[in-house]
Scaffold this motif. Structure first.
Motif, PDB file in Angstrom:
ATOM      1  N   THR A  46       0.858  -1.194   0.000  1.00  0.00           N
ATOM      2  CA  THR A  46       0.000   0.000   0.000  1.00  0.00           C
ATOM      3  C   THR A  46       0.889   1.238   0.000  1.00  0.00           C
ATOM      4  OG1 THR A  46      -1.669  -1.225   1.213  1.00  0.00           O
ATOM      5  CG2 THR A  46      -1.838   1.171   1.273  1.00  0.00           C
ATOM      6  N   TYR A  47       0.572   2.185  -0.878  1.00  0.00           N
ATOM      7  CA  TYR A  47       1.393   3.379  -1.051  1.00  0.00           C
ATOM      8  C   TYR A  47       0.531   4.630  -1.006  1.00  0.00           C
ATOM      9  CZ  TYR A  47       4.944   0.064  -2.434  1.00  0.00           C
ATOM     10  OH  TYR A  47       5.840  -0.973  -2.424  1.00  0.00           O
ATOM     11  N   HIS A  48       1.153   5.726  -0.581  1.00  0.00           N
ATOM     12  CA  HIS A  48       0.455   7.013  -0.566  1.00  0.00           C
ATOM     13  C   HIS A  48       0.958   7.881  -1.712  1.00  0.00           C
ATOM     14  CE1 HIS A  48      -0.702   6.754   3.983  1.00  0.00           C
ATOM     15  NE2 HIS A  48      -1.375   5.929   3.200  1.00  0.00           N
ATOM     16  N   PHE A  49       0.025   8.589  -2.346  1.00  0.00           N
ATOM     17  CA  PHE A  49       0.391   9.443  -3.484  1.00  0.00           C
ATOM     18  C   PHE A  49      -0.513  10.668  -3.492  1.00  0.00           C
ATOM     19  CE2 PHE A  49       0.214  10.826  -7.924  1.00  0.00           C
ATOM     20  CZ  PHE A  49       1.553  10.839  -8.264  1.00  0.00           C
ATOM     21  N   SER A  50      -0.011  11.787  -2.999  1.00  0.00           N
ATOM     22  CA  SER A  50      -0.810  13.017  -3.051  1.00  0.00           C
ATOM     23  C   SER A  50       0.070  14.174  -3.499  1.00  0.00           C
ATOM     24  CB  SER A  50      -1.427  13.323  -1.682  1.00  0.00           C
ATOM     25  OG  SER A  50      -0.421  13.603  -0.746  1.00  0.00           O
ATOM     26  N   GLY A  51      -0.579  15.221  -4.005  1.00  0.00           N
ATOM     27  CA  GLY A  51       0.158  16.385  -4.494  1.00  0.00           C
ATOM     28  C   GLY A  51       0.749  17.198  -3.360  1.00  0.00           C
ATOM     29  N   THR A  52       1.761  17.981  -3.691  1.00  0.00           N
ATOM     30  CA  THR A  52       2.432  18.831  -2.701  1.00  0.00           C
ATOM     31  C   THR A  52       2.345  20.282  -3.158  1.00  0.00           C
ATOM     32  OG1 THR A  52       4.504  19.149  -1.472  1.00  0.00           O
ATOM     33  CG2 THR A  52       4.727  18.590  -3.782  1.00  0.00           C
ATOM     34  N   PRO A  53       2.291  21.262  -2.259  1.00  0.00           N
ATOM     35  CA  PRO A  53       2.296  21.157  -0.799  1.00  0.00           C
ATOM     36  C   PRO A  53       0.892  20.877  -0.238  1.00  0.00           C
ATOM     37  CG  PRO A  53       2.239  23.456  -1.444  1.00  0.00           C
ATOM     38  CD  PRO A  53       2.311  22.664  -2.725  1.00  0.00           C
ATOM     39  N   ASP A  54       0.858  20.404   1.029  1.00  0.00           N
ATOM     40  CA  ASP A  54      -0.417  20.241   1.716  1.00  0.00           C
ATOM     41  C   ASP A  54      -1.003  21.624   2.008  1.00  0.00           C
ATOM     42  OD1 ASP A  54      -0.290  17.441   1.826  1.00  0.00           O
ATOM     43  OD2 ASP A  54       1.007  17.523   3.592  1.00  0.00           O
ATOM     44  N   VAL A  55      -2.301  21.745   1.785  1.00  0.00           N
ATOM     45  CA  VAL A  55      -2.991  23.033   1.991  1.00  0.00           C
ATOM     46  C   VAL A  55      -4.398  22.787   2.518  1.00  0.00           C
ATOM     47  CG1 VAL A  55      -1.879  24.558   0.289  1.00  0.00           C
ATOM     48  CG2 VAL A  55      -3.662  22.962  -0.460  1.00  0.00           C
ATOM     49  N   SER A  56      -5.060  23.885   2.878  1.00  0.00           N
ATOM     50  CA  SER A  56      -6.502  23.802   3.184  1.00  0.00           C
ATOM     51  C   SER A  56      -7.269  23.992   1.876  1.00  0.00           C
ATOM     52  CB  SER A  56      -6.888  24.900   4.177  1.00  0.00           C
ATOM     53  OG  SER A  56      -6.782  26.172   3.543  1.00  0.00           O
ATOM     54  N   TRP A  57      -8.550  23.615   1.901  1.00  0.00           N
ATOM     55  CA  TRP A  57      -9.387  23.872   0.709  1.00  0.00           C
ATOM     56  C   TRP A  57      -9.393  25.368   0.394  1.00  0.00           C
ATOM     57  CZ3 TRP A  57     -10.482  19.995  -2.263  1.00  0.00           C
ATOM     58  CH2 TRP A  57     -10.766  18.721  -1.760  1.00  0.00           C
ATOM     59  N   ALA A  58      -9.426  26.208   1.437  1.00  0.00           N
ATOM     60  CA  ALA A  58      -9.459  27.655   1.207  1.00  0.00           C
ATOM     61  C   ALA A  58      -8.195  28.124   0.485  1.00  0.00           C
ATOM     62  CB  ALA A  58      -9.613  28.383   2.542  1.00  0.00           C
ATOM     63  N   ASP A  59      -7.029  27.603   0.916  1.00  0.00           N
ATOM     64  CA  ASP A  59      -5.787  28.007   0.245  1.00  0.00           C
ATOM     65  C   ASP A  59      -5.694  27.419  -1.167  1.00  0.00           C
ATOM     66  OD1 ASP A  59      -4.820  29.728   2.116  1.00  0.00           O
ATOM     67  OD2 ASP A  59      -3.691  28.184   3.215  1.00  0.00           O
ATOM     68  N   PHE A  60      -6.263  26.224  -1.357  1.00  0.00           N
ATOM     69  CA  PHE A  60      -6.312  25.650  -2.707  1.00  0.00           C
ATOM     70  C   PHE A  60      -7.146  26.564  -3.614  1.00  0.00           C
ATOM     71  CE2 PHE A  60      -7.874  21.717  -5.314  1.00  0.00           C
ATOM     72  CZ  PHE A  60      -6.939  21.965  -6.301  1.00  0.00           C
ATOM     73  N   ALA A  61      -8.287  27.029  -3.081  1.00  0.00           N
ATOM     74  CA  ALA A  61      -9.139  27.936  -3.862  1.00  0.00           C
ATOM     75  C   ALA A  61      -8.375  29.224  -4.198  1.00  0.00           C
ATOM     76  CB  ALA A  61     -10.416  28.255  -3.086  1.00  0.00           C
ATOM     77  N   ARG A  62      -7.671  29.771  -3.209  1.00  0.00           N
ATOM     78  CA  ARG A  62      -6.928  31.026  -3.459  1.00  0.00           C
ATOM     79  C   ARG A  62      -5.888  30.813  -4.563  1.00  0.00           C
ATOM     80  NH1 ARG A  62      -7.098  31.141   2.555  1.00  0.00           N
ATOM     81  NH2 ARG A  62      -8.778  32.587   3.061  1.00  0.00           N
ATOM     82  N   ALA A  63      -5.221  29.655  -4.545  1.00  0.00           N
ATOM     83  CA  ALA A  63      -4.204  29.365  -5.580  1.00  0.00           C
ATOM     84  C   ALA A  63      -4.865  29.239  -6.955  1.00  0.00           C
ATOM     85  CB  ALA A  63      -3.462  28.072  -5.220  1.00  0.00           C
ATOM     86  N   ILE A  64      -6.046  28.662  -6.998  1.00  0.00           N
ATOM     87  CA  ILE A  64      -6.776  28.537  -8.274  1.00  0.00           C
ATOM     88  C   ILE A  64      -7.116  29.932  -8.798  1.00  0.00           C
ATOM     89  CG2 ILE A  64      -8.963  27.768  -9.308  1.00  0.00           C
ATOM     90  CD1 ILE A  64      -8.793  25.374  -7.222  1.00  0.00           C
TER      91      ILE A  64
END
Ligand code: NDP
Length: 278
Positions: free
Chosen positions: A204-222
């Protein structure tokens, strides 16, 4: 020949772009509500590897349809893994950060205790356990917050809202790694290929994008990439109630990816493609 379950989903579409020669099975020929049909499809095609990119992904609806979600997310992958064992070919299966309870602030490693907080998470965990038990060469790839130019996802929703609302309230106490579906597709192909030579990497492996953020910060980046830039007001999860409880901490420790020569993808660079496709 690689056989892929899923034809229309976010990851399945990105797989088609990267591996056009693979065979893609849609719901019309391989309905995951019918696990025996999925098993038969693998035995009939006799592939060199199988990737399961199909799943019951309606997280809130799963609260009322847990039985159906469990057939699709657990019994079908079990049947696929069993057919892979019979043929002696690797099986790559995608799972989720929702197998964890979301407590604390540390990044979870694959061996950390699991305790899903919702029906979807329970169905996906049952899938993981069934795949592990089947005895095939396998990789379970737990990912999070998937986005792409296709289908329904948070990034597309935010892009759609950006020209309608000058201000938005977005959850800021759930933290995780947004993950481009294109990177998941590339990782699945790499894992399938590597497992053929190195079955001892089954796990079992983990695969997620970097950096970790909140949904709010993800929205701001978008919104740094959209013509209109709404102001984002962070709100706690308790002010945005949903039928299914979401984990607050979705941070995944992805260090084991190095075994496959993979690393966490940067999600920011994948935003422009989503905006172009919107
Ligand atoms: P999507 O929701 O975009 O696509 C799901 C796919 O599964 C569709 O192709 C759908 O086909 C297919 N499917 C659903 N039910 C059946 C069925 N009964 N028989 C056959 N096919 C079916 O999923 P993603 O690409 O976003 O997700 C890929 C994987 O990643 C899944 O395992 C998911 O659990 C996991 N994941 C996703 C996250 C996310 O944020 N989206 C987060 C963490 C993990 P159809 O078009 O016919 O409905």
């Amino acid at each position: 020949m690689i056989l892929v379950f899923g034809k229309t989903g976010q990851v399945a579409l990105e797989l088609q772009a990267l591996a056009p020669d693979a065979v893609y099975l849609g719901r019309d020929v391989a309905d995951l509500s019918n696990p025996a049909q999925c098993r038969e499809a693998i035995l009939a095609h006799r592939p060199t590897a199988v990737i399961n990119a199909a799943a019951y992904t309606a997280v809130d609806k799963a609260e009322d349809e847990e039985d159906q979600a469990t057939v699709i997310n657990a019994e079908a992958p079990a049947a696929m893994a069993d057919a892979c064992r019979e043929l002696g070919v690797p099986f790559v299966h995608i799972s989720t950060d929702y197998v964890f309870d979301g407590s604390g602030e540390d990044s979870r490693v694959p061996s950390d205790p699991v305790a899903p907080a919702n029906a979807y998470g329970r169905s996906k965990l049952a899938g993981e356990e069934a795949v592990k038990a089947a005895g095939a060469t396998y990789a379970i790839l737990r990912t999070s917050w998937v986005f792409s130019p296709h289908g329904k996802n948070f990034a597309k929703t935010m892009i759609g809202l950006s020209d309608k609302h000058p201000e938005l309230r977005v959850v800021d106490d759930q933290i995780g790694g947004p993950t481009p579906a294109s990177a998941i597709a590339a990782a699945c192909l790499r894992m399938a290929d590597t497992l053929k030579q190195r079955p001892e990497l089954s796990g079992t492996y983990h695969f997620s994008g970097t950096p970790d953020v909140s949904w709010a910060d993800f929205a701001r980046a978008i919104f740094e990439h959209t013509p209109n830039q709404p102001t984002v007001h962070g709100i706690p999860t308790k002010d945005y109630p949903t039928p299914a409880q979401r984990p607050l901490n979705s941070r995944l420790d992805c260090s084991d990816l190095a075994k496959f020569g993979l690393e966490r993808p940067n999600w920011e660079s994948a935003i422009p493609a989503v905006i172009e496709g919107a």
